[in-house]
Motif scaffolding. Sequence first.
Motif, PDB file in Angstrom:
ATOM      1  N   ARG A  74       0.840  -0.696   0.034  1.00  0.00           N
ATOM      2  CA  ARG A  74       0.219  -0.005   0.188  1.00  0.00           C
ATOM      3  C   ARG A  74       0.514   1.365   0.207  1.00  0.00           C
ATOM      4  O   ARG A  74       0.467   2.182  -0.773  1.00  0.00           O
ATOM      5  N   ALA A  75       2.190   1.310   1.100  1.00  0.00           N
ATOM      6  CA  ALA A  75       2.949   2.626   0.630  1.00  0.00           C
ATOM      7  C   ALA A  75       3.880   1.963  -0.701  1.00  0.00           C
ATOM      8  O   ALA A  75       3.567   4.179  -1.155  1.00  0.00           O
ATOM      9  N   VAL A  76       4.025   1.369  -1.055  1.00  0.00           N
ATOM     10  CA  VAL A  76       4.641   1.873  -2.410  1.00  0.00           C
ATOM     11  C   VAL A  76       3.399   1.868  -2.805  1.00  0.00           C
ATOM     12  O   VAL A  76       3.424   2.787  -4.675  1.00  0.00           O
ATOM     13  N   THR A  80       4.182   5.322  -6.135  1.00  0.00           N
ATOM     14  CA  THR A  80       4.326   5.579  -7.302  1.00  0.00           C
ATOM     15  C   THR A  80       2.318   5.988  -8.242  1.00  0.00           C
ATOM     16  O   THR A  80       2.190   6.170  -9.050  1.00  0.00           O
ATOM     17  N   GLY A  81       1.368   5.542  -7.305  1.00  0.00           N
ATOM     18  CA  GLY A  81       0.280   6.392  -7.873  1.00  0.00           C
ATOM     19  C   GLY A  81      -0.553   4.591  -8.903  1.00  0.00           C
ATOM     20  O   GLY A  81      -0.951   5.066 -10.044  1.00  0.00           O
ATOM     21  N   SER A 150       7.460   0.570 -10.009  1.00  0.00           N
ATOM     22  CA  SER A 150       8.930   0.396  -9.332  1.00  0.00           C
ATOM     23  C   SER A 150      10.064   1.189 -10.335  1.00  0.00           C
ATOM     24  O   SER A 150      10.558   1.764  -9.890  1.00  0.00           O
ATOM     25  N   ARG A 151      10.467  -0.085 -10.957  1.00  0.00           N
ATOM     26  CA  ARG A 151      11.411   0.374 -12.231  1.00  0.00           C
ATOM     27  C   ARG A 151      10.739   1.835 -12.572  1.00  0.00           C
ATOM     28  O   ARG A 151      11.877   2.854 -12.147  1.00  0.00           O
ATOM     29  N   THR A 152      10.133   2.124 -12.762  1.00  0.00           N
ATOM     30  CA  THR A 152       9.632   3.804 -13.402  1.00  0.00           C
ATOM     31  C   THR A 152       9.941   5.095 -12.191  1.00  0.00           C
ATOM     32  O   THR A 152      10.831   5.840 -12.259  1.00  0.00           O
TER      33      THR A 152
END
Length: 350
Positions: A74-76, A80-81, A150-152
């Motif tokens: 949830r935090a990620v 990242t939206g 995550s990569r972005t």
Amino acid sequence: MHQVSVIIVGAGLAGTSLAWSLRKRGLSLLIVDRAEAVTSSRVAAGLMTPITGKRLTKSWRHDEFFPVAAAFYRAVEAETGQRFFFPRSIVRIFQTAKESATFEKHQSEFAGLVREPSPPLDPRWFHTPPHGFEMPTAAQLDVPTYLDASRTAFQNQGQFLEADVASDDLQLSPAGVSLPRFGLHAKHIIYCQGFAATQNPLTCELPFRAAKGEILTVRIPDYDEVRVLNTGHWLAPQSPGLWRFGATYSWHDFTDATTVEGRTELEVALGKLLVCPFEIVGQQAAVRPIIAGQRPVLGFLNGSPIGVFNGLGSKGSLMAPFFAEQFAARLAGTGTLEPEVSGRFPCISA
Ligand SMILES: Cc1cc2nc3c(=O)[nH]c(=O)nc-3n(C[C@H](O)[C@H](O)[C@H](O)COP(=O)(O)OP(=O)(O)OC[C@H]3O[C@@H](n4cnc5c(N)ncnc54)[C@H](O)[C@@H]3O)c2cc1C
């Protein structure tokens, strides 16, 4: 030379989760990943199931890992939206009277984790009236979306490099490690390569007991059950109109090639479950990085600055956040690695 605190090799569930945990603690990092289209993480269904297996056992430390995983993803998502963590009930359908009896016998151990399917499964879809139990505190991670988002995010911070790291790229130095070919220096390098660790001379001694898995993507017109079904195989929603059905286990073929046998096994099993027609629109295969003892492996090779985060097995979505947090705390000097993951093999130390 570009200097960071930690170089992470591999951006699957292990490496990506470790990167987020390091970032949270303010450690500088760089992820190096060779951007393969097919990896264990990219093929995975991302299910987090509290009670699993033929013998209906509680998943190892599920009560401890699940809240950490939920908060982590949830935090990620917030960072990242993007949405990729979906709380989602899983309904286990009994295949045999023995399975039902096993459930009755152990039901008291499952308090808070199970209930009668609510609403009941719609019998119109099934060959035989489905009996079983529902696990409401389950979830599904859309792993490719998590990895891509995550990569972005790391790319935007200049913390992601697309490259294939060879074992002879690595040099040890008094202050840590370096990858001269990429102009990189770090205090630590952590290999998060999944099954590819077997090709790395540094980590190939780890006793893998890997299992290849194959999954189908199927279109099921009109089928409208939003819960995951588990009959030994599982049927999980993917996107509107599409479901994934899997997975096979093979302990002798360690390629990511799809097979006729895999397709047939799954097609027959799904045909036995559902009355309605379905169309197979995709098939994928990858190797689960299972290590002897079926526990993750975290630690440093022979006391060096070279670390390993591997062995997430069949439960990477559930376990990656918990152990990424633990490893990041260790790398930040604020925590330790537990012996159960760092003390099982002579070549690995905490
Ligand atoms: C069919 C199937 C179904 C599954 N279903 C589930 C499920 O429902 N729930 C669940 O929790 N788990 C599931 N899993 C297991 C889960 O996918 C794994 O636990 C997890 O993916 C392991 O992640 P990893 O990061 O360790 O490895 P990987 O996903 O293999 O990631 C390793 C990364 O390292 C990169 N890499 C390797 N070598 C190098 C190198 N030399 N240089 C640069 N990059 C490199 C690779 O390209 C890759 O990106 C499933 C697995 C399979 C195969």
